[in-house]
Structure formats: C-alpha cells, structure tokens
Design a protein around this motif. Structure first.
Motif, PDB file in Angstrom:
ATOM      1  N   GLY A  75       3.620 101.034  84.606  1.00 28.36           N
ATOM      2  CA  GLY A  75       4.372 102.057  85.328  1.00 28.36           C
ATOM      3  C   GLY A  75       4.520 101.743  86.809  1.00 28.36           C
ATOM      4  O   GLY A  75       5.581 101.980  87.401  1.00 28.36           O
ATOM      5  N   ALA A  76       3.466 101.209  87.418  1.00 26.41           N
ATOM      6  CA  ALA A  76       3.557 100.836  88.828  1.00 26.41           C
ATOM      7  C   ALA A  76       4.600  99.744  89.032  1.00 26.41           C
ATOM      8  O   ALA A  76       5.405  99.801  89.968  1.00 26.41           O
ATOM      9  CB  ALA A  76       2.192 100.372  89.339  1.00 26.41           C
ATOM     10  N   PHE A  77       4.621  98.766  88.135  1.00 27.44           N
ATOM     11  CA  PHE A  77       5.602  97.692  88.261  1.00 27.44           C
ATOM     12  C   PHE A  77       7.008  98.160  87.901  1.00 27.44           C
ATOM     13  O   PHE A  77       7.994  97.658  88.446  1.00 27.44           O
ATOM     14  CB  PHE A  77       5.172  96.461  87.463  1.00 27.44           C
ATOM     15  CG  PHE A  77       4.037  95.738  88.122  1.00 27.44           C
ATOM     16  CD1 PHE A  77       4.252  94.963  89.247  1.00 27.44           C
ATOM     17  CD2 PHE A  77       2.745  95.879  87.657  1.00 27.44           C
ATOM     18  CE1 PHE A  77       3.208  94.318  89.887  1.00 27.44           C
ATOM     19  CE2 PHE A  77       1.681  95.242  88.284  1.00 27.44           C
ATOM     20  CZ  PHE A  77       1.917  94.463  89.402  1.00 27.44           C
ATOM     21  N   ILE A  78       7.105  99.150  87.011  1.00 26.82           N
ATOM     22  CA  ILE A  78       8.415  99.746  86.738  1.00 26.82           C
ATOM     23  C   ILE A  78       8.945 100.384  88.016  1.00 26.82           C
ATOM     24  O   ILE A  78      10.105 100.181  88.387  1.00 26.82           O
ATOM     25  CB  ILE A  78       8.333 100.790  85.603  1.00 26.82           C
ATOM     26  CG1 ILE A  78       8.080 100.096  84.265  1.00 26.82           C
ATOM     27  CG2 ILE A  78       9.605 101.640  85.541  1.00 26.82           C
ATOM     28  CD1 ILE A  78       7.722 101.061  83.130  1.00 26.82           C
ATOM     29  N   THR A  79       8.100 101.141  88.686  1.00 23.84           N
ATOM     30  CA  THR A  79       8.513 101.795  89.929  1.00 23.84           C
ATOM     31  C   THR A  79       8.988 100.763  90.948  1.00 23.84           C
ATOM     32  O   THR A  79      10.056 100.913  91.552  1.00 23.84           O
ATOM     33  CB  THR A  79       7.363 102.641  90.510  1.00 23.84           C
ATOM     34  OG1 THR A  79       6.972 103.611  89.535  1.00 23.84           O
ATOM     35  CG2 THR A  79       7.777 103.347  91.789  1.00 23.84           C
ATOM     36  N   VAL A  80       8.224  99.712  91.120  1.00 27.53           N
ATOM     37  CA  VAL A  80       8.577  98.659  92.088  1.00 27.53           C
ATOM     38  C   VAL A  80       9.900  98.005  91.725  1.00 27.53           C
ATOM     39  O   VAL A  80      10.780  97.831  92.577  1.00 27.53           O
ATOM     40  CB  VAL A  80       7.452  97.596  92.162  1.00 27.53           C
ATOM     41  CG1 VAL A  80       7.910  96.339  92.881  1.00 27.53           C
ATOM     42  CG2 VAL A  80       6.229  98.178  92.855  1.00 27.53           C
ATOM     43  N   THR A  81      10.070  97.642  90.456  1.00 28.83           N
ATOM     44  CA  THR A  81      11.290  96.931  90.068  1.00 28.83           C
ATOM     45  C   THR A  81      12.516  97.841  90.099  1.00 28.83           C
ATOM     46  O   THR A  81      13.611  97.379  90.427  1.00 28.83           O
ATOM     47  CB  THR A  81      11.133  96.263  88.693  1.00 28.83           C
ATOM     48  OG1 THR A  81      10.739  97.250  87.718  1.00 28.83           O
ATOM     49  CG2 THR A  81      10.093  95.151  88.736  1.00 28.83           C
ATOM     50  N   VAL A  82      12.354  99.118  89.776  1.00 26.56           N
ATOM     51  CA  VAL A  82      13.485 100.051  89.878  1.00 26.56           C
ATOM     52  C   VAL A  82      13.902 100.188  91.346  1.00 26.56           C
ATOM     53  O   VAL A  82      15.089 100.123  91.677  1.00 26.56           O
ATOM     54  CB  VAL A  82      13.145 101.428  89.270  1.00 26.56           C
ATOM     55  CG1 VAL A  82      14.189 102.463  89.642  1.00 26.56           C
ATOM     56  CG2 VAL A  82      13.032 101.319  87.751  1.00 26.56           C
ATOM     57  N   ILE A  83      12.927 100.365  92.224  1.00 30.11           N
ATOM     58  CA  ILE A  83      13.220 100.484  93.657  1.00 30.11           C
ATOM     59  C   ILE A  83      13.963  99.250  94.156  1.00 30.11           C
ATOM     60  O   ILE A  83      14.992  99.352  94.830  1.00 30.11           O
ATOM     61  CB  ILE A  83      11.925 100.694  94.467  1.00 30.11           C
ATOM     62  CG1 ILE A  83      11.333 102.085  94.202  1.00 30.11           C
ATOM     63  CG2 ILE A  83      12.169 100.491  95.961  1.00 30.11           C
ATOM     64  CD1 ILE A  83       9.928 102.268  94.743  1.00 30.11           C
ATOM     65  N   GLN A  84      13.441  98.085  93.819  1.00 28.06           N
ATOM     66  CA  GLN A  84      14.058  96.852  94.305  1.00 28.06           C
ATOM     67  C   GLN A  84      15.454  96.651  93.730  1.00 28.06           C
ATOM     68  O   GLN A  84      16.374  96.261  94.448  1.00 28.06           O
ATOM     69  CB  GLN A  84      13.163  95.655  94.000  1.00 28.06           C
ATOM     70  CG  GLN A  84      11.896  95.662  94.837  1.00 28.06           C
ATOM     71  CD  GLN A  84      10.989  94.490  94.528  1.00 28.06           C
ATOM     72  OE1 GLN A  84      10.852  94.069  93.386  1.00 28.06           O
ATOM     73  NE2 GLN A  84      10.368  93.960  95.565  1.00 28.06           N
ATOM     74  N   SER A  85      15.625  96.909  92.434  1.00 26.89           N
ATOM     75  CA  SER A  85      16.948  96.689  91.836  1.00 26.89           C
ATOM     76  C   SER A  85      17.968  97.679  92.381  1.00 26.89           C
ATOM     77  O   SER A  85      19.113  97.314  92.645  1.00 26.89           O
ATOM     78  CB  SER A  85      16.880  96.744  90.308  1.00 26.89           C
ATOM     79  OG  SER A  85      16.514  98.033  89.847  1.00 26.89           O
ATOM     80  N   MET A  86      17.566  98.927  92.583  1.00 25.53           N
ATOM     81  CA  MET A  86      18.506  99.911  93.148  1.00 25.53           C
ATOM     82  C   MET A  86      18.863  99.580  94.589  1.00 25.53           C
ATOM     83  O   MET A  86      19.997  99.786  95.010  1.00 25.53           O
ATOM     84  CB  MET A  86      17.940 101.323  93.041  1.00 25.53           C
ATOM     85  CG  MET A  86      18.032 101.887  91.657  1.00 25.53           C
ATOM     86  SD  MET A  86      17.767 103.652  91.674  1.00 25.53           S
ATOM     87  CE  MET A  86      18.082 104.038  89.968  1.00 25.53           C
ATOM     88  N   GLY A  87      17.892  99.054  95.322  1.00 23.32           N
ATOM     89  CA  GLY A  87      18.159  98.674  96.702  1.00 23.32           C
ATOM     90  C   GLY A  87      19.155  97.535  96.809  1.00 23.32           C
ATOM     91  O   GLY A  87      19.968  97.492  97.726  1.00 23.32           O
TER      92      GLY A  87
END
Length: 144
Positions: A75-87
């Motif tokens: 879940g932590a890595f999901i949060t990180v990757t979603v943030i980065q991809s949306m950015g």
C-alpha cells in the motif's frame, strides 16, 4: 449490484486521493506525504475498529500465509507510484494505465491461481478486452 456500486466508489475515491496526495507531495515531499497518508489511514482504521466490534489484533499472527501481511507495505508503494504517475502523466492518463495494469495482473493471478485464488480458465476475449483498453489509452492520448 452492490458490488458494482462499491467498485465504482472505490475507483472514484482512488482518483480523488491520487490528486490530493500529488498536491501534498508538491509541498511536503514524497515520503512525508506517503507517511501522512498511511498514518491517517491507520487512524481511521483504529477508530473504525474501536466502534465496530474489536476482534483481537493478535489474530493477524495466525494468518495462514504470512506473505499476505505485506499488504500495508504494498500500500505504501501504491501510494508512492500513484503520486509519481499522476505528477508526470496527469490524473486521467495515470488512472487509465493503473486500471489496465490492475486488470492485466488480476487476470494473470486468476489464470494461474496465485496467492490462494481459485484458478480460472484462460479466455481469449478477456485478453482482447485488455487490448481494447490499451487502444482506448492510445485514442485518449492521441494528439492532432
């Protein structure tokens, strides 16, 4: 029908959360933002646990397949990757790619019966559906 509505709500909440988290990350940094997301999620879960009955926390350690306890780490890595991809890609394109990835991986998990799921037969029309979704991304991204 209830399952469909809950899934639609989940997708909507994930999109809004991704936008919120991306904005916080711009101002506070990636790991601070991710930590805040996980901490506030924990707080909500603790409050919900307190008010909805309190099964023993120790039952977690009786889970048959210990690797399944890694959901929070994932879940932590999901949060990180979603943030980065949306950015980088923006919300719409990021979510389309995320959903296609989820669909493809979920189908592989079903076909191979991984992680304790019931094995499902391979079906070409499901692969075609994923390919159509990929074509949809190409059309969505298409610039004149």
């Amino acid at each position: 029908m209830l399952g469909i509505l809950i899934a639609l709500l989940s997708g909507a909440l994930m999109s809004v959360q991704g936008v919120f988290n991306t904005e916080v990350t711009k101002q506070a940094g990636l790991w601070v933002s991710t930590g805040w997301v996980q901490l506030t999620a924990f707080a909500v879960c603790a409050v919900a646990w307190f008010f909805t009955g309190r099964p023993e926390v120790g039952t977690l350690f009786a889970v048959d397949h210990k690797y399944t306890l890694l959901g929070g780490v994932i879940g932590a890595f999901i949060t990180v990757t979603v943030i980065q991809s949306m950015g980088v890609l923006g919300p719409a394109q990021a979510v389309m790619l995320i959903v296609i990835s989820q669909l493809a991986v979920a189908y592989l998990i079903e076909v191979f019966g991984m992680f304790g799921t019931e094995r499902q037969p391979f079906e070409w029309q499901k692969i075609i559906g994923v390919l159509i979704a990929i074509v949809g991304i190409v059309i969505f991204k298409w610039e004149k």
